[in-house]
Design an enzyme around this catalytic site. Structure first.
Site, mmCIF file in Angstrom:
data_model
loop_
_atom_site.group_PDB
_atom_site.id
_atom_site.type_symbol
_atom_site.label_atom_id
_atom_site.label_comp_id
_atom_site.label_asym_id
_atom_site.label_seq_id
_atom_site.Cartn_x
_atom_site.Cartn_y
_atom_site.Cartn_z
ATOM 1 N N PHE A 104 88.329 166.935 -6.993
ATOM 2 C CA PHE A 104 88.344 167.936 -5.927
ATOM 3 C C PHE A 104 87.203 167.753 -4.944
ATOM 4 C CE2 PHE A 104 85.373 169.884 -8.869
ATOM 5 C CZ PHE A 104 84.498 170.604 -8.075
ATOM 6 N N LYS A 105 86.157 167.048 -5.357
ATOM 7 C CA LYS A 105 84.985 166.908 -4.503
ATOM 8 C C LYS A 105 85.211 165.954 -3.337
ATOM 9 C CE LYS A 105 81.927 168.447 -8.137
ATOM 10 N NZ LYS A 105 80.896 168.144 -9.129
ATOM 11 N N ASP A 106 86.380 165.287 -3.318
ATOM 12 C CA ASP A 106 86.706 164.473 -2.145
ATOM 13 C C ASP A 106 86.728 165.318 -0.878
ATOM 14 O OD1 ASP A 106 87.018 161.866 -3.202
ATOM 15 O OD2 ASP A 106 88.971 162.401 -4.031
#
Length: 362
Positions: A104-106
């Site tokens: 999700f940190k993309d």
């Protein structure tokens, strides 16, 4: 729109300055000075993800970034899909792993990379970041091969998965990695201490892509709106969020503060349970970090929690009504993975942990 150092409120800066600076005076976190509600959230939920995200972020950064520039940042950063999958009746998984690093940190890392590339004054920048597993790959891939930017990733030796380690240790080029013989909290503390060395900061143009950087945090607000937009109309959502450094929870609370209808947020931790114990006792009592199945959440000193408290203390968010936190054991996590598999959904341990907290406490 100004951004305030919540540890030293006299330090008030613009959004671009907060992004380029990373961490404020005395290791303080930057946070928006005002949290005004958006106009007509219902209409906003009807438009596409990129267009909506640009409006949300413009609302949060003000006129410090030109509208056309901000839309370009969003379009270039959010260029991969996200999915909302029904796992059981009334229960959905927001799948944020369809980006280049499978995490999700993309969203946050790629948006921050767009910001830094455009806010840069032409001087050399060194991104120093700590990872418990997923941040390292997202940051390394977001900044890989960018001219004028070096990336240094600190990670706890033997405490990330082999795949995670390969994702950020095999790039080379402008990405360097250092294994620290300690836990993630120590890696994070090394990053924060580096910002106290003014000579070092100035010499190498030090910045951080951990969620201490406000650009990372703001980008994550956007997918909460997308989740609600895809749900049946008229229902308030309950979000159960796997929580380590509490950036994702902070983003969800921020989304609610500017108008997104959220009934409750569940911060689901593993056995590194500093926050659940704090909510139960009122005492902040971090313990030594232990290794668990959900290694990306093996954090005892959640860096973003001061921002959570800031929203309650300074911005009037009713945290007692809105936020609860529960710790899930490894045995419960294994059980959750198996239970989800029996109903046809293959979940990683972090997602399964959040599902367990939701089904036990909704």
């Amino acid at each position: 729109m100004k951004y305030i150092n919540i540890s030293h409120p006299e330090q008030s800066v613009s959004f671009p300055h907060a992004v380029v600076t990373g961490l404020g005076k005395g290791q303080g976190l930057f946070f928006t000075e005002n949290l005004e509600p958006l106009d007509d959230v219902r209409a906003l939920l009807e438009i596409d993800f990129v267009s909506r995200s640009a409006i949300i972020l413009q609302h949060l950064v003000g006129d410090a970034v030109a509208t056309e520039d901000l839309r370009s940042f969003v379009k270039n950063a959010f260029d991969f899909p996200l999915e909302l999958v029904e796992v059981a009746e009334g229960v959905h998984a927001l799948e944020l792993f369809h980006g280049p690093s499978l995490a999700f940190k993309d969203f946050g890392a790629r948006f921050m990379a767009q910001c830094l590339a455009n806010f840069s004054t032409g001087h050399k920048t060194t991104i120093l970041t700590a990872t418990s597993g997923d941040t390292g790959a997202a940051v390394a891939l977001a900044f890989y091969d960018q001219p004028g930017i070096d990336v240094v990733v600190l990670y706890p030796k033997g405490m990330v998965t082999p795949l995670q380690e390969k994702l950020f240790c095999t790039l080379g080029g402008n990405v360097r990695t250092i294994a620290i013989e300690d836990d993630f909290d120590s890696c994070q503390q090394l990053v924060k201490q580096s910002f106290d060395d003014i000579e070092l900061v100035e010499k190498i143009g030090l910045n951080s892509a951990n969620s201490i950087n406000v650009a990372r945090l703001l980008a994550q607000v956007c997918y909460y709106f997308e989740a609600v937009a895809r749900l049946p109309a008229g229902k308030e959502a309950v979000f159960s969020v796997p929580s380590g450094n509490f950036g994702n929870v902070t983003a969800g609370l921020l989304a609610h503060a500017i108008g997104l209808p959220i009934k409750r947020m569940i911060a689901a931790t593993n056995e590194n349970d500093t926050v659940p114990r704090f909510f139960n006792s009122g005492k902040w009592d971090p313990r030594p970090t232990i290794a668990t199945l959900t290694n990306a959440m093996d954090i005892s000193l959640p860096n973003n929690f001061p921002r959570v408290l800031e929203m309650g203390d300074k911005h009037g968010l009713d945290l007692r009504e809105l936020l609860v936190s529960f710790a899930i054991s490894d045995d419960q996590t294994r059980e959750a993975v198996r239970s989800l598999d029996t109903i046809g959904y293959l979940a990683d341990p972090h997602s399964a942990l959040a599902w367990k907290a939701l089904t036990d406490h909704k």
